[in-house]
Design a protein around this motif. Structure first.
Motif, mmCIF file in Angstrom:
data_model
loop_
_atom_site.group_PDB
_atom_site.id
_atom_site.type_symbol
_atom_site.label_atom_id
_atom_site.label_comp_id
_atom_site.label_asym_id
_atom_site.label_seq_id
_atom_site.Cartn_x
_atom_site.Cartn_y
_atom_site.Cartn_z
ATOM 1 N N ALA A 135 -65.276 6.746 21.062
ATOM 2 C CA ALA A 135 -64.914 6.137 19.775
ATOM 3 C C ALA A 135 -63.409 5.907 19.698
ATOM 4 C CB ALA A 135 -65.382 7.012 18.619
ATOM 5 N N HIS A 190 -68.033 -0.511 15.619
ATOM 6 C CA HIS A 190 -68.270 0.895 15.965
ATOM 7 C C HIS A 190 -69.720 1.287 15.675
ATOM 8 C CE1 HIS A 190 -67.899 5.216 16.224
ATOM 9 N NE2 HIS A 190 -68.173 5.347 14.931
ATOM 10 N N PHE A 191 -70.242 0.850 14.532
ATOM 11 C CA PHE A 191 -71.617 1.193 14.170
ATOM 12 C C PHE A 191 -72.640 0.601 15.140
ATOM 13 C CE2 PHE A 191 -70.419 1.801 9.427
ATOM 14 C CZ PHE A 191 -70.053 3.113 9.669
ATOM 15 N N TYR A 246 -71.174 5.572 18.588
ATOM 16 C CA TYR A 246 -71.724 5.929 17.273
ATOM 17 C C TYR A 246 -73.166 6.421 17.387
ATOM 18 C CZ TYR A 246 -73.805 5.552 12.690
ATOM 19 O OH TYR A 246 -74.492 5.832 11.542
ATOM 20 N N ARG A 257 -74.488 10.222 16.693
ATOM 21 C CA ARG A 257 -75.509 10.443 15.657
ATOM 22 C C ARG A 257 -76.701 11.213 16.239
ATOM 23 N NH1 ARG A 257 -78.250 5.247 14.654
ATOM 24 N NH2 ARG A 257 -79.315 6.001 16.491
#
Length: 113
Positions: free
Chosen positions: A31, A67-68, A73, A77
């Protein structure tokens, strides 16, 4: 263009929190290498043995959107969910003003001017 901040608190099984953070390093590093990522920090809360505090700063909404969609990411998660996740709260903020905390005399001030 406004910067974007994210603040989150994630609660995990306290016995697994240290391992969750140590083994998350590849996702954090990925990231940090993304375009527009200024800060990306996951750290243990010293007052709560189950809590992880997250602070992110992004150059723009477009960078956050990218990023998502990125494996950093989705990987983080999925990774963090394996460590006894018991709760999570996250908020994003669009920054309209920025300034130093301390003025020229070294005094902390709320003023943005």
């Amino acid at each position: 263009m406004a910067k974007i901040l994210i603040s989150a608190q994630i609660d995990l099984d306290p016995a697994q929190r240290e391992e969750a953070l140590k083994s998350a390093r590849p996702f954090i590093d990925a990231a940090l290498a993304e375009k527009g990522c200024i800060h990306y920090d996951w750290s243990a809360d010293l007052s709560n043995p189950s809590r992880v505090n997250v602070f992110e700063e992004w150059e723009s909404e477009e960078d956050l959107a990218a990023h998502f969609r990125d494996p950093a990411y989705t990987g983080m998660r999925d990774h963090i969910g394996q460590f006894g996740l018991t709760g999570a709260v996250s908020r994003k903020y669009r920054v309209d003003a920025e300034g130093p905390v301390y003025n020229d005399q070294g005094v902390a001030t709320e003023d943005f001017g």
